[in-house]
Design a protein around this motif. Structure first.
Motif, PDB file in Angstrom:
ATOM      1  N   VAL A  74       5.259   1.808  -2.334  1.00  0.00           N
ATOM      2  CA  VAL A  74       3.850   1.123  -2.030  1.00  0.00           C
ATOM      3  C   VAL A  74       3.717   0.847  -3.637  1.00  0.00           C
ATOM      4  O   VAL A  74       2.910  -0.266  -3.921  1.00  0.00           O
ATOM      5  CB  VAL A  74       2.882   2.217  -1.439  1.00  0.00           C
ATOM      6  N   SER A  75       3.527   1.638  -4.667  1.00  0.00           N
ATOM      7  CA  SER A  75       3.008   1.462  -5.752  1.00  0.00           C
ATOM      8  C   SER A  75       3.786   0.217  -6.607  1.00  0.00           C
ATOM      9  O   SER A  75       3.116  -0.583  -7.002  1.00  0.00           O
ATOM     10  CB  SER A  75       3.304   2.699  -6.583  1.00  0.00           C
ATOM     11  N   LYS A  76       5.224   0.180  -6.335  1.00  0.00           N
ATOM     12  CA  LYS A  76       5.893  -1.013  -6.907  1.00  0.00           C
ATOM     13  C   LYS A  76       5.442  -2.132  -6.256  1.00  0.00           C
ATOM     14  O   LYS A  76       5.213  -3.443  -6.972  1.00  0.00           O
ATOM     15  CB  LYS A  76       7.343  -0.811  -6.775  1.00  0.00           C
ATOM     16  N   LYS A  77       5.270  -2.116  -5.058  1.00  0.00           N
ATOM     17  CA  LYS A  77       4.814  -3.532  -4.216  1.00  0.00           C
ATOM     18  C   LYS A  77       3.485  -3.778  -4.705  1.00  0.00           C
ATOM     19  O   LYS A  77       3.359  -5.205  -4.932  1.00  0.00           O
ATOM     20  CB  LYS A  77       4.960  -3.332  -2.772  1.00  0.00           C
ATOM     21  N   ILE A  78       2.625  -2.928  -4.743  1.00  0.00           N
ATOM     22  CA  ILE A  78       1.192  -3.174  -5.166  1.00  0.00           C
ATOM     23  C   ILE A  78       1.297  -3.886  -6.774  1.00  0.00           C
ATOM     24  O   ILE A  78       0.630  -4.831  -6.940  1.00  0.00           O
ATOM     25  CB  ILE A  78       0.315  -2.067  -5.231  1.00  0.00           C
TER      26      ILE A  78
END
Length: 131
Positions: A74-78
């Motif tokens: 999620v962090s990378k995609k955000i």
């Protein structure tokens, strides 16, 4: 009478293509190093999300647990969404839905998938699906 000798040094003429070849190689090297450094920074785990107090309470109330591997995804995609100009994103996971401020890298609220299926999401300019 003094004899003088002139020594001629052979002159090599360079074609225009040869004149600019060396700087291009140096420029490419600089670009490659910059690219490698940028990729290294992107791959670092510095893009951690912050969970707002509200989102933390909602996750606790609704029994939502997200493992570390999923949080990293999620962090990378955000972060990726942020680089593409997304400010507010809806993140849909297998068991949960999150509203995340990509601008601030903060989880604003969380709900389970069943609850999310009956909601209308506004002010969202990006959606991330991670099943």
């Amino acid at each position: 009478m003094v004899k003088s000798f002139l020594h001629q040094i052979p002159v090599q003429t360079l074609a225009p293509k040869q004149l600019f070849q060396q700087p291009a190689i140096r420029e490419r090297s600089v670009n490659e190093r910059f690219s490698a450094h940028l990729q290294q920074e992107i791959n670092k785990d510095t893009h951690q999300l912050t969970i707002s107090k509200h989102a933390g309470e909602r996750m606790e109330q609704r029994g939502i647990f997200i493992n570390d591997k999923t949080w990293n995804q999620v962090s990378k995609k955000i972060y990726e969404a942020k680089t593409k100009g997304v400010n507010e994103s809806l993140v849909i996971l297998k068991d949960a839905a999150l509203i995340v401020s990509a601008k601030n890298q903060t989880v604003i609220t969380a709900m389970n998938r069943h609850e999310a299926s009956s909601q209308i999401f506004t002010n969202i300019n990006g959606t991330i699906l991670l099943d």
